[in-house]
Design an enzyme around this catalytic site. Structure first.
Site, PDB file in Angstrom:
ATOM      1  N   VAL A 189       1.153  -3.666   4.048  1.00  0.00           N
ATOM      2  CA  VAL A 189       0.971  -5.111   4.613  1.00  0.00           C
ATOM      3  C   VAL A 189       1.921  -5.852   4.313  1.00  0.00           C
ATOM      4  O   VAL A 189       2.333  -6.936   4.769  1.00  0.00           O
ATOM      5  CB  VAL A 189      -0.423  -5.742   4.139  1.00  0.00           C
ATOM      6  CG1 VAL A 189      -1.689  -5.092   4.657  1.00  0.00           C
ATOM      7  CG2 VAL A 189      -0.365  -6.218   2.614  1.00  0.00           C
ATOM      8  N   TYR A 221      -4.051   3.173   8.008  1.00  0.00           N
ATOM      9  CA  TYR A 221      -5.033   2.544   8.149  1.00  0.00           C
ATOM     10  C   TYR A 221      -6.094   2.956   9.094  1.00  0.00           C
ATOM     11  O   TYR A 221      -5.972   4.168   9.353  1.00  0.00           O
ATOM     12  CB  TYR A 221      -4.836   1.030   8.145  1.00  0.00           C
ATOM     13  CG  TYR A 221      -3.950   0.298   7.412  1.00  0.00           C
ATOM     14  CD1 TYR A 221      -4.417   0.179   6.155  1.00  0.00           C
ATOM     15  CD2 TYR A 221      -2.670  -0.042   7.792  1.00  0.00           C
ATOM     16  CE1 TYR A 221      -3.449  -0.274   5.138  1.00  0.00           C
ATOM     17  CE2 TYR A 221      -1.754  -0.637   6.675  1.00  0.00           C
ATOM     18  CZ  TYR A 221      -2.295  -0.984   5.631  1.00  0.00           C
ATOM     19  OH  TYR A 221      -1.456  -1.447   4.321  1.00  0.00           O
ATOM     20  N   SER A 278       0.810  -1.250  -0.031  1.00  0.00           N
ATOM     21  CA  SER A 278       0.007   0.068  -0.166  1.00  0.00           C
ATOM     22  C   SER A 278       0.813   1.316   0.057  1.00  0.00           C
ATOM     23  O   SER A 278       0.476   2.667  -0.243  1.00  0.00           O
ATOM     24  CB  SER A 278      -0.729   0.045   1.194  1.00  0.00           C
ATOM     25  OG  SER A 278      -2.155  -0.553   0.710  1.00  0.00           O
ATOM     26  N   TYR A 314      -2.871  -2.598 -10.426  1.00  0.00           N
ATOM     27  CA  TYR A 314      -3.045  -2.535  -9.112  1.00  0.00           C
ATOM     28  C   TYR A 314      -2.085  -3.555  -8.430  1.00  0.00           C
ATOM     29  O   TYR A 314      -1.465  -3.140  -7.546  1.00  0.00           O
ATOM     30  CB  TYR A 314      -4.714  -2.294  -8.416  1.00  0.00           C
ATOM     31  CG  TYR A 314      -4.582  -2.130  -7.159  1.00  0.00           C
ATOM     32  CD1 TYR A 314      -4.273  -1.230  -6.408  1.00  0.00           C
ATOM     33  CD2 TYR A 314      -5.013  -3.271  -6.254  1.00  0.00           C
ATOM     34  CE1 TYR A 314      -4.242  -1.069  -5.044  1.00  0.00           C
ATOM     35  CE2 TYR A 314      -4.915  -3.473  -5.020  1.00  0.00           C
ATOM     36  CZ  TYR A 314      -4.537  -2.289  -4.131  1.00  0.00           C
ATOM     37  OH  TYR A 314      -4.684  -2.287  -3.168  1.00  0.00           O
ATOM     38  N   LYS A 354       0.451   3.341  -2.954  1.00  0.00           N
ATOM     39  CA  LYS A 354      -0.643   4.517  -3.044  1.00  0.00           C
ATOM     40  C   LYS A 354      -0.441   5.661  -3.072  1.00  0.00           C
ATOM     41  O   LYS A 354      -1.021   6.492  -3.619  1.00  0.00           O
ATOM     42  CB  LYS A 354      -1.803   3.839  -1.926  1.00  0.00           C
ATOM     43  CG  LYS A 354      -2.570   2.538  -2.129  1.00  0.00           C
ATOM     44  CD  LYS A 354      -3.533   2.101  -1.086  1.00  0.00           C
ATOM     45  CE  LYS A 354      -3.836   0.703  -1.006  1.00  0.00           C
ATOM     46  NZ  LYS A 354      -4.770   0.270   0.075  1.00  0.00           N
TER      47      LYS A 354
HETATM   48  N1  GLU Z   1      -2.156  -5.373  -2.505  1.00  0.00           N
HETATM   49  C1  GLU Z   1      -2.714  -5.074  -0.993  1.00  0.00           C
HETATM   50  C2  GLU Z   1      -4.213  -5.175  -1.137  1.00  0.00           C
HETATM   51  O1  GLU Z   1      -4.858  -4.897  -2.105  1.00  0.00           O
HETATM   52  C3  GLU Z   1      -2.298  -3.841  -0.454  1.00  0.00           C
HETATM   53  C4  GLU Z   1      -2.754  -3.747   0.928  1.00  0.00           C
HETATM   54  C5  GLU Z   1      -2.130  -2.811   1.922  1.00  0.00           C
HETATM   55  O2  GLU Z   1      -0.796  -2.830   1.746  1.00  0.00           O
HETATM   56  O3  GLU Z   1      -2.656  -2.224   2.491  1.00  0.00           O
HETATM   57  O4  GLU Z   1      -4.872  -6.052  -0.245  1.00  0.00           O
END
Ligand code: GLU
Length: 327
Positions: A271, A253, A76, A201, A79
């Site tokens: 994660v 989060y 993430s 993604y 992002k």
């Molecule tokens: N590729 C993970 C998902 O979409 C990323 C989640 C994350 O790192 O929060 O679930």
């Protein structure tokens, strides 16, 4: 001479940072609370004990302890970088039409949209991140993956590799993300190439980085978007401002509120076990340790950030010393 004293002060700060980072690494290495993410099957295979703390200053100096060059998937944290790319490519208004900036208080993979404005809530939850990924320009998945890789190249100073096992693992199991993406398609928030955008993604999340890389990304953002060693303007300063704003409010989060309260540093976690923190004007702080808490944040990472922030007075609203009128 003033120049000498300024560089003396920087040297002194570096020595101090080195000591603190080494101590934090030793203090928290025995901590084995939490578990690595396993909802993406390939992620469960990491060595849970790997641990790194890295600092990169805006002048390019580095300080670190532990496995700073160990590769892991960015997940993430991507992002944040992708949000910057979308803002630069399409402008704020076009991006805001699809993705807002409000924290949700729900989990990162909640099947949830901003119903009032028919858009994804913010770019740090999966819905918003996929709407941002949808904005990547290109007429094939290959062309769009290249756009993403060259974005990373500018931040990392090298073209990154993807972890193809993690990528395939997410493609095979990412049905919750698929549900979110199709919901957004049904609302007209993303375009009609959903499987390709999902694939992209998953690819952006599967990019391999190191803790040292993350610290340098942080230093670039801390340095108004200019990479401290290559000198390249990776991202425009006004875009950095928007990126750091959402990192501060939505980057950790559901722990984002407590994070601002206790740590007070704009940050984004993934994660995969990484946390990237940005200290505007100063540098980047990053940690890597795959055992996660119930929010999805690295357990050791959160502790290190809390203590590092307290030790150096890095909270955004650190009291410091007030100005008083002279009498
Ligand atoms: N590729 C993970 C998902 O979409 C990323 C989640 C994350 O790192 O929060 O679930």
């Amino acid at each position: 001479m003033p120049e000498t004293s300024e560089s003396d002060e920087r040297n002194q700060r570096e020595v101090w940072a080195r000591e603190v980072v080494a101590r934090l690494h030793d203090d928290h290495a025995p901590l084995t609370d939490g578990v690595p993410a396993d909802y993406i099957p390939e992620l469960a295979d990491v060595d849970p004990d790997t641990f790194a703390i890295s600092v990169a200053m805006v002048d390019g100096r580095r300080v670190g302890a532990g496995a700073g060059t160990h590769p892991f998937t960015i997940q993430s944290i991507s992002k944040l970088l992708m949000y910057g790319l979308a803002l630069e490519t399409h402008g704020r208004e076009a991006v805001m039409r699809r993705v807002g900036v409000a924290p949700t208080g729900d989990s990162f993979n909640a099947i949830l949209l901003d119903e009032d404005d028919n858009r994804a809530p913010n770019p740090m939850v999966n819905a918003g991140a996929m709407a941002i990924t949808d904005l990547v320009v290109g007429d094939s998945i290959g062309a769009r993956v290249d756009v993403v890789r060259s974005l990373y190249e500018r931040y990392l100073g090298r073209l990154p590799e993807l972890d193809h096992h993690v990528w395939a693992s997410e493609q095979a199991t990412g049905n919750r993300n698929r549900a979110i993406a199709y919901l957004m398609l049904s609302r007209g928030i993303i375009e009609d190439r959903v499987e390709e955008t999902l694939d992209l993604y998953f690819a952006q999340c599967s990019v391999l980085v190191t803790c040292d890389d993350l610290a340098m990304i942080g230093a670039t953002l801390a340095n108004h978007g200019v990479h401290p060693t290559t000198g390249e303007q990776v991202v425009a300063p006004e875009v950095v401002r928007d990126m750091l704003s959402v990192a501060l409010t939505c980057g950790m989060y559901d722990y984002a509120g407590e994070w601002v309260f206790t740590v007070g540093i704009p940050a984004k976690s993934g994660v995969g076990g990484g946390i990237l923190g940005i200290l505007p004007g100063v540098g980047g702080l990053a940690t890597f340790s795959p055992r996660l808490d119930q929010f999805g944040n690295s357990v050791r990472g959160v502790k290190v950030f809390e203590e590092f922030s307290a030790q150096f007075g890095l909270h955004l609203f650190d009291p410091g010393r007030p100005w008083r009128p002279s009498r």
